[in-house]
Scaffold this active site. Sequence first.
Site, PDB file in Angstrom:
ATOM      1  N   ASP A  26      -5.937   0.011  -8.993  1.00  0.00           N
ATOM      2  CA  ASP A  26      -6.451  -0.762  -7.841  1.00  0.00           C
ATOM      3  C   ASP A  26      -6.655   0.040  -6.550  1.00  0.00           C
ATOM      4  OD1 ASP A  26      -6.050  -2.695  -9.739  1.00  0.00           O
ATOM      5  OD2 ASP A  26      -4.551  -3.825  -8.637  1.00  0.00           O
ATOM      6  N   LYS A 131      -9.106  -6.402 -13.909  1.00  0.00           N
ATOM      7  CA  LYS A 131      -7.935  -7.216 -14.243  1.00  0.00           C
ATOM      8  C   LYS A 131      -7.825  -8.412 -13.298  1.00  0.00           C
ATOM      9  CE  LYS A 131      -4.481  -4.312 -11.839  1.00  0.00           C
ATOM     10  NZ  LYS A 131      -4.054  -5.310 -10.879  1.00  0.00           N
ATOM     11  N   CYS A 164       1.265  -4.256  -8.201  1.00  0.00           N
ATOM     12  CA  CYS A 164       0.468  -3.983  -9.404  1.00  0.00           C
ATOM     13  C   CYS A 164       0.943  -2.762 -10.183  1.00  0.00           C
ATOM     14  CB  CYS A 164      -1.000  -3.893  -9.035  1.00  0.00           C
ATOM     15  SG  CYS A 164      -1.642  -5.502  -8.509  1.00  0.00           S
TER      16      CYS A 164
HETATM   17  C1  C5J Z   1      -1.979  -4.846  -5.912  1.00  0.00           C
HETATM   18  C2  C5J Z   1      -1.662  -6.794  -4.551  1.00  0.00           C
HETATM   19  N1  C5J Z   1      -2.926  -4.106  -6.425  1.00  0.00           N
HETATM   20  N2  C5J Z   1      -0.644  -6.273  -3.869  1.00  0.00           N
HETATM   21  N3  C5J Z   1      -2.359  -6.056  -5.440  1.00  0.00           N
HETATM   22  O1  C5J Z   1      -0.834  -4.438  -5.830  1.00  0.00           O
HETATM   23  O2  C5J Z   1      -2.011  -7.949  -4.359  1.00  0.00           O
END
Ligand code: C5J
Length: 222
Positions: A26, A131, A164
Amino acid sequence: MSRVIVEAEPEPISLNLDRTALVIIDMQRDFLEPGGFGESLGNDVSLLGKAVGPLKTLLARARRKGVFVIHTREGHRPDLSDAPRAKVERGAPSARIGAPGPMGRILIRGEPGHDIIAELYPAPGEPVIDKPGKGAFYATDLHTVLVNRGIESLIVTGVTTEVCVHTTVREANDRGYRCVVPSDCCGSYFPEFHEMGLKMIKAQGGIFGWVSDSTRILSAMG
Ligand code: C5J
């Protein structure tokens, strides 16, 4: 076979680089860039930005060594049909998934903010896993992609450490992958969560995996 020993906590980890994947979680514009959704919530995005330099170096070395590289993006279909109400109906209406954000609709696939930052942009042929959840295995074909490549170990990087990245490491551990997390290649808006997230992974003899850093991984990779 290209086997290396990476110095790590709670102990060194042996990696067969032919069966190892670098997973980049991400690293999206909306989470990392000034003017994006993350910053609009009041977060200091420079805390995530610290991971970009070390991760860029690790990515370049992984590519040079032929290590399988995989990217993920958190996001949903434009019609939100894959977004649970519990996730959508959270927070101020203007900051919800699907609402108009500074870089397009928040966490919607195809919007500018959903894309991966230029510094770490996927190279042709590197799989990108879209995802809908926090964990990269949930409702995706990541496991199938890894099994088909014979992958047994993961170097898990990206943002955010305690959300994540952590969820993905836990999911991977339950599926039999050995995970090492380079501490300087992931980040959180909350430094204390970053620290504790890493501590949790390596506690109790490495209950979910190993923690190292890019310097030690690069030195092992050669
Ligand atoms: C991730 C989030 N990628 N913190 N997303 O950690 O919402």
